[in-house]
Design a protein around this motif. Structure first.
Motif, PDB file in Angstrom:
ATOM      1  N   ILE A 113       0.842  -1.190   0.000  1.00 24.07           N
ATOM      2  CA  ILE A 113       0.000   0.000   0.000  1.00 24.07           C
ATOM      3  C   ILE A 113       0.886   1.252   0.000  1.00 24.07           C
ATOM      4  O   ILE A 113       1.896   1.291   0.691  1.00 24.07           O
ATOM      5  CB  ILE A 113      -0.862  -0.008   1.275  1.00 24.07           C
ATOM      6  N   ASP A 114       0.478   2.241  -0.764  1.00 21.20           N
ATOM      7  CA  ASP A 114       1.171   3.522  -0.754  1.00 21.20           C
ATOM      8  C   ASP A 114       0.455   4.416   0.267  1.00 21.20           C
ATOM      9  O   ASP A 114      -0.676   4.861   0.041  1.00 21.20           O
ATOM     10  CB  ASP A 114       1.114   4.121  -2.164  1.00 21.20           C
ATOM     11  N   ILE A 140       0.413 -10.869   2.081  1.00 19.31           N
ATOM     12  CA  ILE A 140       1.082  -9.639   2.517  1.00 19.31           C
ATOM     13  C   ILE A 140       0.444  -9.113   3.802  1.00 19.31           C
ATOM     14  O   ILE A 140      -0.771  -9.229   3.993  1.00 19.31           O
ATOM     15  CB  ILE A 140       1.040  -8.578   1.386  1.00 19.31           C
ATOM     16  N   LEU A 141       1.285  -8.582   4.685  1.00 20.63           N
ATOM     17  CA  LEU A 141       0.780  -7.987   5.928  1.00 20.63           C
ATOM     18  C   LEU A 141       0.822  -6.470   5.767  1.00 20.63           C
ATOM     19  O   LEU A 141       1.895  -5.880   5.625  1.00 20.63           O
ATOM     20  CB  LEU A 141       1.655  -8.440   7.102  1.00 20.63           C
ATOM     21  N   ASN A 142      -0.351  -5.870   5.767  1.00 17.36           N
ATOM     22  CA  ASN A 142      -0.452  -4.421   5.581  1.00 17.36           C
ATOM     23  C   ASN A 142      -0.187  -3.680   6.895  1.00 17.36           C
ATOM     24  O   ASN A 142      -0.428  -4.217   7.975  1.00 17.36           O
ATOM     25  CB  ASN A 142      -1.838  -4.071   5.018  1.00 17.36           C
ATOM     26  N   PRO A 143       0.292  -2.426   6.799  1.00 21.92           N
ATOM     27  CA  PRO A 143       0.709  -1.690   8.008  1.00 21.92           C
ATOM     28  C   PRO A 143      -0.480  -1.083   8.766  1.00 21.92           C
ATOM     29  O   PRO A 143      -0.815   0.093   8.595  1.00 21.92           O
ATOM     30  CB  PRO A 143       1.621  -0.597   7.438  1.00 21.92           C
ATOM     31  N   LEU A 283       7.294  -6.148  -1.336  1.00 20.52           N
ATOM     32  CA  LEU A 283       7.239  -5.378  -0.085  1.00 20.52           C
ATOM     33  C   LEU A 283       7.752  -3.954  -0.285  1.00 20.52           C
ATOM     34  O   LEU A 283       8.520  -3.686  -1.198  1.00 20.52           O
ATOM     35  CB  LEU A 283       8.082  -6.061   0.997  1.00 20.52           C
ATOM     36  N   ASN A 284       7.312  -3.059   0.580  1.00 23.60           N
ATOM     37  CA  ASN A 284       7.979  -1.762   0.711  1.00 23.60           C
ATOM     38  C   ASN A 284       8.378  -1.607   2.171  1.00 23.60           C
ATOM     39  O   ASN A 284       8.274  -2.575   2.948  1.00 23.60           O
ATOM     40  CB  ASN A 284       7.095  -0.614   0.187  1.00 23.60           C
ATOM     41  N   SER A 290       3.264 -12.068   5.207  1.00 23.45           N
ATOM     42  CA  SER A 290       2.277 -12.607   6.135  1.00 23.45           C
ATOM     43  C   SER A 290       2.903 -13.678   7.011  1.00 23.45           C
ATOM     44  O   SER A 290       3.748 -14.453   6.560  1.00 23.45           O
ATOM     45  CB  SER A 290       1.125 -13.214   5.345  1.00 23.45           C
ATOM     46  N   ASN A 291       2.467 -13.726   8.242  1.00 25.97           N
ATOM     47  CA  ASN A 291       2.924 -14.779   9.145  1.00 25.97           C
ATOM     48  C   ASN A 291       1.949 -15.941   9.220  1.00 25.97           C
ATOM     49  O   ASN A 291       2.150 -16.872   9.997  1.00 25.97           O
ATOM     50  CB  ASN A 291       3.143 -14.195  10.545  1.00 25.97           C
TER      51      ASN A 291
END
Ligand SMILES: *Cc1c(COP(=O)(O)O)cnc(C)c1O
Length: 373
Positions: A113-114, A140-143, A283-284, A290-291
């Protein structure tokens, strides 16, 4: 169906024996003291998994029912920003559009995500934001805490799909200032599908809409939860299973459980990279892998059925493919819930065996084993 088939998909997950036993019992009245005890236990035991001391609603319905209940009940907003970098983010946008105007922030699936785009959208008059913490479709794990921090600046309501993070990864709803979060029973919690829990903080009620759908009105659930009941007849066997699943989590300890999920995820990634496979997420600096589910690019020259079909037929192991346009392009290994080291090692070695016949992987199990300890 073979009884000992191994499900390694991101939900539903394989059930612990105790959970299977818990739900095969005679019915009890949902207005009895017996049910109230089960409900009260579930309500309290799930709070630490969300990291909240707020209200809990438990709906008989799948995770999507929880998503819709959250968006619909708190839809007194002119516009909602929806972050979409995968299938479930897209689903939030579709749900949102039923109730209010949506600013649909699309990122390519698998990309991060940006956060600047998120801020721009909120500055542009959105009064709420919905996003997926762990995007199951892309691994993916988003912030979450960063998104919530931006939303706070604009006093926007924050709704989070924690369906594949709650109970398996760290979620700190109160600390991160997430207003509403959702989990489904069949993912990291390890219960059968069919229940959705929604955690709600005090502030969310400022956004409560009077024109909510009848069955998914969260106010009705929270009100009834005060007396440890549900507004309508709940899926009683699922509540019995859910309570047992939460007991198993309590016995393991949530910190240990999160650590186990992280270790399994690390082992899966180390295995994939040592084997010469490529992880799917891009990733960024704000996102991470993801875990609870790992998405891996399908090697060139391997068809989905070569891998997943053979895995099921020869080994009785089921993993997931890609969804929508990612079909055939990625495969996903769910390592969530009460999955064991044996389950994971069996899965990785069987995949390695099948892919080595196509000469597209190098031996890599030793690397995974080192990570698993
Ligand atoms: C599985 C999942 C859902 C959908 O849940 P259902 O129980 O299938 O309705 C929503 N969001 C995420 C992130 C999921 O993994």
């Amino acid at each position: 169906m073979v009884k000992d088939d191994l499900l390694m998909i991101p939900g539903p997950v394989k059930l612990h024996e105790r959970i299977i036993k818990a739900m095969s019992s005679q019915m009890i009245s949902h207005r009895s003291r017996d049910f109230e005890e089960v409900f009260e236990y579930c309500k309290n035991a799930i709070k630490p998994l969300f990291g909240t001391s707020g209200d809990i609603a438990i709906i008989s319905g799948s995770g999507t029912a929880g998503m819709e209940a959250a968006v619909a009940s708190f839809s007194k907003v002119r516009k909602i920003t929806v972050v979409d970098n995968g299938k479930f983010g897209e689903r939030f946008a579709k749900i949102g559009a039923k109730y209010t105007e949506v600013d649909h922030l699309r990122f390519e699936w698998g990309n991060s995500i940006d956060l600047e785009k998120v801020e721009e959208s909120l500055a542009n008059g959105s009064e709420a934001i919905a996003f997926v913490h762990n995007e199951t479709s892309t691994g993916i794990l988003n912030p979450a805490s960063e998104i919530a921090r931006i939303a706070r600046k604009y006093n926007a309501l924050v709704i989070m799909d924690g369906i594949t993070s709650v109970g398996g990864d760290e979620v700190k709803m109160d600390e991160w200032e997430i207003d509403v979060a959702v989990v489904g029973s069949q993912k990291c919690i390890g219960a059968p599908p069919g229940l959705a829990a929604v955690a709600i903080n005090e502030r969310a009620w400022e956004f409560y809409s009077e024109s909510v759908p009848y069955y998914l009105d969260l106010k009705a659930y929270v009100k009834k939860a005060e007396s440890n009941q549900t507004p309508y007849t709940p899926a009683v066997p699922l509540f019995l299973a859910f309570a047992e699943a939460l007991r198993i989590i309590e016995e393991e300890g949530i910190e240990n459980r999160v650590e186990r999920h992280r270790k399994f995820a690390r082992a899966t990634r180390v295995w994939a990279e040592s084997a010469g496979l490529e992880l799917f997420p891009a990733l960024n600096e704000h996102s991470s892998y993801s875990n609870t589910v790992t998405a891996i690019k399908m090697p060139d020259g391997v068809a989905d059925k070569d891998l997943r079909g053979t895995l099921r037929e020869e080994y009785g192991i089921t993993i997931s493919g890609g969804q929508e346009h990612l079909k055939g392009k990625i495969f996903r290994i769910g390592h969530m819930g009460n999955v064991t080291k044996r389950d994971l090692v069996a899965t990785l070695s069987a995949i390695e065996d099948i892919l080595s016949r196509k000469n597209v992987v190098k031996p890599a199990l030793h690397a995974a084993m080192e990570e698993l300890g």
